[in-house]
Design a protein around this motif. Sequence first.
Motif, mmCIF file in Angstrom:
data_model
loop_
_atom_site.group_PDB
_atom_site.id
_atom_site.type_symbol
_atom_site.label_atom_id
_atom_site.label_comp_id
_atom_site.label_asym_id
_atom_site.label_seq_id
_atom_site.Cartn_x
_atom_site.Cartn_y
_atom_site.Cartn_z
ATOM 1 N N ARG A 110 13.864 14.823 -0.451
ATOM 2 C CA ARG A 110 14.692 14.027 0.450
ATOM 3 C C ARG A 110 15.801 14.883 1.068
ATOM 4 O O ARG A 110 16.225 15.881 0.504
ATOM 5 C CB ARG A 110 15.349 12.876 -0.305
ATOM 6 N N VAL A 111 16.264 14.436 2.227
ATOM 7 C CA VAL A 111 17.458 15.014 2.847
ATOM 8 C C VAL A 111 18.523 13.923 2.877
ATOM 9 O O VAL A 111 18.285 12.832 3.409
ATOM 10 C CB VAL A 111 17.178 15.526 4.277
ATOM 11 N N VAL A 112 19.665 14.224 2.283
ATOM 12 C CA VAL A 112 20.758 13.253 2.222
ATOM 13 C C VAL A 112 21.917 13.773 3.062
ATOM 14 O O VAL A 112 22.394 14.886 2.859
ATOM 15 C CB VAL A 112 21.244 13.036 0.770
ATOM 16 N N LYS A 113 22.357 12.952 4.019
ATOM 17 C CA LYS A 113 23.545 13.284 4.801
ATOM 18 C C LYS A 113 24.657 12.343 4.376
ATOM 19 O O LYS A 113 24.526 11.129 4.486
ATOM 20 C CB LYS A 113 23.278 13.145 6.301
ATOM 21 N N TYR A 114 25.732 12.916 3.876
ATOM 22 C CA TYR A 114 26.819 12.113 3.326
ATOM 23 C C TYR A 114 27.720 11.600 4.445
ATOM 24 O O TYR A 114 28.060 12.335 5.373
ATOM 25 C CB TYR A 114 27.626 12.929 2.315
ATOM 26 N N GLU A 115 28.108 10.341 4.317
ATOM 27 C CA GLU A 115 29.026 9.730 5.275
ATOM 28 C C GLU A 115 30.451 10.051 4.823
ATOM 29 O O GLU A 115 30.898 9.572 3.776
ATOM 30 C CB GLU A 115 28.814 8.222 5.345
ATOM 31 N N LEU A 116 31.141 10.859 5.587
ATOM 32 C CA LEU A 116 32.479 11.289 5.222
ATOM 33 C C LEU A 116 33.492 10.789 6.243
ATOM 34 O O LEU A 116 33.207 10.731 7.437
ATOM 35 C CB LEU A 116 32.552 12.817 5.159
ATOM 36 N N LYS A 117 34.660 10.447 5.757
ATOM 37 C CA LYS A 117 35.750 10.064 6.649
ATOM 38 C C LYS A 117 36.460 11.332 7.088
ATOM 39 O O LYS A 117 37.018 12.064 6.274
ATOM 40 C CB LYS A 117 36.737 9.137 5.927
ATOM 41 N N ARG A 118 36.416 11.597 8.377
ATOM 42 C CA ARG A 118 37.015 12.829 8.885
ATOM 43 C C ARG A 118 38.537 12.761 8.822
ATOM 44 O O ARG A 118 39.126 11.701 9.012
ATOM 45 C CB ARG A 118 36.556 13.105 10.312
ATOM 46 N N LYS A 119 39.134 13.920 8.532
ATOM 47 C CA LYS A 119 40.585 14.014 8.461
ATOM 48 C C LYS A 119 40.994 15.417 8.874
ATOM 49 O O LYS A 119 40.264 16.380 8.626
ATOM 50 C CB LYS A 119 41.065 13.710 7.038
ATOM 51 N N GLU A 120 42.157 15.520 9.494
ATOM 52 C CA GLU A 120 42.654 16.838 9.875
ATOM 53 C C GLU A 120 43.037 17.595 8.604
ATOM 54 O O GLU A 120 43.972 17.198 7.896
ATOM 55 C CB GLU A 120 43.872 16.694 10.785
ATOM 56 N N PRO A 121 42.333 18.694 8.273
ATOM 57 C CA PRO A 121 42.627 19.405 7.027
ATOM 58 C C PRO A 121 44.062 19.902 6.917
ATOM 59 O O PRO A 121 44.644 19.875 5.826
ATOM 60 C CB PRO A 121 41.629 20.572 7.053
ATOM 61 N N LEU A 122 44.657 20.350 8.033
ATOM 62 C CA LEU A 122 46.032 20.841 7.970
ATOM 63 C C LEU A 122 46.988 19.724 7.571
ATOM 64 O O LEU A 122 47.906 19.935 6.776
ATOM 65 C CB LEU A 122 46.452 21.452 9.307
ATOM 66 N N ARG A 123 46.783 18.539 8.105
ATOM 67 C CA ARG A 123 47.643 17.413 7.730
ATOM 68 C C ARG A 123 47.503 17.117 6.232
ATOM 69 O O ARG A 123 48.494 16.921 5.526
ATOM 70 C CB ARG A 123 47.295 16.174 8.551
ATOM 71 N N ALA A 124 46.263 17.076 5.752
ATOM 72 C CA ALA A 124 46.033 16.814 4.325
ATOM 73 C C ALA A 124 46.692 17.894 3.467
ATOM 74 O O ALA A 124 47.261 17.602 2.402
ATOM 75 C CB ALA A 124 44.533 16.751 4.044
ATOM 76 N N GLU A 125 46.615 19.132 3.931
ATOM 77 C CA GLU A 125 47.183 20.258 3.196
ATOM 78 C C GLU A 125 48.706 20.170 3.107
ATOM 79 O O GLU A 125 49.294 20.339 2.027
ATOM 80 C CB GLU A 125 46.766 21.549 3.900
#
Length: 332
Positions: free
Chosen positions: A273-288
């Motif tokens: 199987r191929v699984v594509k994960y549903e991710l909530k995008r976020k600005e990495p710099l803001r999270a950092e």
Amino acid sequence: MLKVAVVGVGAMGRNHARIFAEMPQTHLAAVADLDAEAAAQVARTYKAEAYADFEEMLTIERPDVVSVAVPTRLHRPVAVAALEAGSHVFVEKPLALSVTDGQAILDAARRTGRKLAVGHIERFNPAVVELKRLLDEGQLGRMFQLRSRRVGPFPPRVEDVGVVFDLATHEVNILEYLTQARITSLYAETQREIHAAHEDLLSGVLKFSNGAVGVLDINWLTPKKFRELTIIGERGMFVVNYLTQELQFFENSSASNGQWEGLTALMGVSEGRVVKYELKRKEPLRAELEAFISAVVEDHTPLIDGAEGLRAVLLAEKIIESGRTHQIIRLT
């Protein structure tokens, strides 16, 4: 509310200023840059004070937090001065131009009791965060190989370091984090094709303490930008696209059917199987930056602290040494 200052308002520093101005826990009080007009422009945008002299800014503003986004060669003097002025300090990656300079920054942080964090931004990429969670759950099983591809056009803004310090430091930090293992040896080939003073191409092989092999494909010579990570293991393959924040898993159906134990070479690996994960995008710099402010407010160690930033600098130095000597470098 924490009083924040940003030193260096180039491409990255402007984003730091924007995020600190928007965060509810922080007040962007000042920015500093040798380019007085650039500092004034950013200051006007976010209603902050502008300085051409960062030391004057430290004396007058006395910020709680200083974000350092100057060229790498200036990280040591700026970060040490900010720490000694009593500020908690966030330093953009890489921590410093050398292990010696990096250690001086760590020593200043320990001496002053201030927080020190290093901006390895991809650690806050949602795809990497989710990948780490899945690996920790054992979804991949034993790791065999990790392959990092970080290539693209030459960035004129980077003058004081080559691709090893600018780009490879991302990957060695991420790979040790994901494997939970240290790099025990490495071999690198580096070349300088178009950069005036530093290497702009790296091909490297890494060996980890858990037995996994790492491959680095990094350059400033590719017309199109790629930021990809592939990890192969017992149960299949994870693929990360850093740019699109996508994570996929390509299953090894032999492993999922319980056939992995005792597999012979003839049975090999089969596609599942191929699984594509549903991710909530976020600005990495803001999270950092939010994570760093939380570390300051809640008084805990930042996710990527000075010691981890220094480790990436050490590995970068060893990669450059191997590229220069064409020798395998073993690390203790």
